[in-house]
Design an enzyme around this catalytic site. Structure first.
Site, PDB file in Angstrom:
ATOM      1  CG  ASP A  46      17.856  17.954  30.295  1.00  0.00           C
ATOM      2  OD1 ASP A  46      18.743  17.663  30.826  1.00  0.00           O
ATOM      3  OD2 ASP A  46      17.311  19.309  30.613  1.00  0.00           O
ATOM      4  CD  GLU A 118      20.918  16.549  28.710  1.00  0.00           C
ATOM      5  OE1 GLU A 118      20.929  16.872  29.461  1.00  0.00           O
ATOM      6  OE2 GLU A 118      21.751  17.115  27.515  1.00  0.00           O
TER       7      GLU A 118
END
Length: 224
Positions: A46, A118
């Site tokens: 992320d 992610e």
């Protein structure tokens, strides 16, 4: 799914030949499967995604103010965008799930697919460094970098706006069922908009929030 299949997918979908297929196996493993899962890699990925996109926007739009750059960034790293990317590179077919989670539809959950995107970025970063992860991000997000400027309106917000515009009561969400094992519960939610022209819809999700979102989207489809 063996390491050879994971390595082949990593080469084809991510443009990277893995030195350690086990790292990418972990990146594709949901907590319901047992053993090491993708959550820590998702946390890392992320941040790598955000940095990669922010750097690209800073360089490509030298005349834009911080506020506009932030809007672009938020849209490009949103769960909705990550889920779209995940479908495009074949994430749903590669996710390793426990039987109950698979039966409950986790394989097609936008939240899960976005999280796995992610996590594989995190794996790329750990194995190849920032340059490798950034290369994947920029090549995969390329078409969106120029055109995406705002986060898609959330279905719950859209339904709230529809209700106000049509003089109906605000949407009411009711949790009607919770089932499945403790580690992978499934939620069923009904949403209702009372008033002339309103209606109701029911949907499931891996969280109460996801079920509410899916129910709102289903009702919007009915009202369209």
């Amino acid at each position: 799914m063996d390491d050879a299949a994971i390595a082949e997918w990593t080469r084809d979908a991510l443009g990277h030949t893995p030195a350690d297929p086990a790292l990418f196996r972990r990146a594709l493993t949901h907590s319901s499967h047992g053993g090491a899962d993708y959550e820590r890699l998702e946390f890392l990925g992320d941040r790598v995604l955000g940095l990669s996109i922010a750097t690209a926007l800073y360089e490509r739009f030298p005349d834009e103010a911080e506020g506009q750059l932030s809007m672009r960034l938020n849209a490009l790293v949103s769960g909705e965008t990550c889920a779209e990317i995940g479908h495009a590179i074949g994430i749903p077919e590669m996710i390793r799930l426990g039987r109950q989670a698979r039966d409950d539809g986790a394989q097609t959950s936008s939240n899960v697919i976005g999280d796995v995107v992610e996590s594989v970025i995190g794996a790329l970063y750990l194995e190849g460094g920032l340059a490798t992860a950034e290369r994947f991000v920029l090549s995969t997000w390329e078409d969106r970098l120029q055109t995406v400027t705002a986060v898609p309106r959330h279905p719950k917000s859209q339904l709230q706006e529809w209700a106000a515009a049509n003089r109906c009561k605000p949407p009411a969400y009711t949790l009607t069922e919770r089932h499945g094992p403790h580690h992978a519960p499934r939620f069923t939610v009904m949403v209702e908009v009372a008033g002339r022209g309103g209606g109701s819809a029911t949907a499931e999700g891996l969280s109460k929030q996801e079920a509410e979102t899916e129910a709102a989207a289903a009702l919007l489809a009915q009202l369209a």
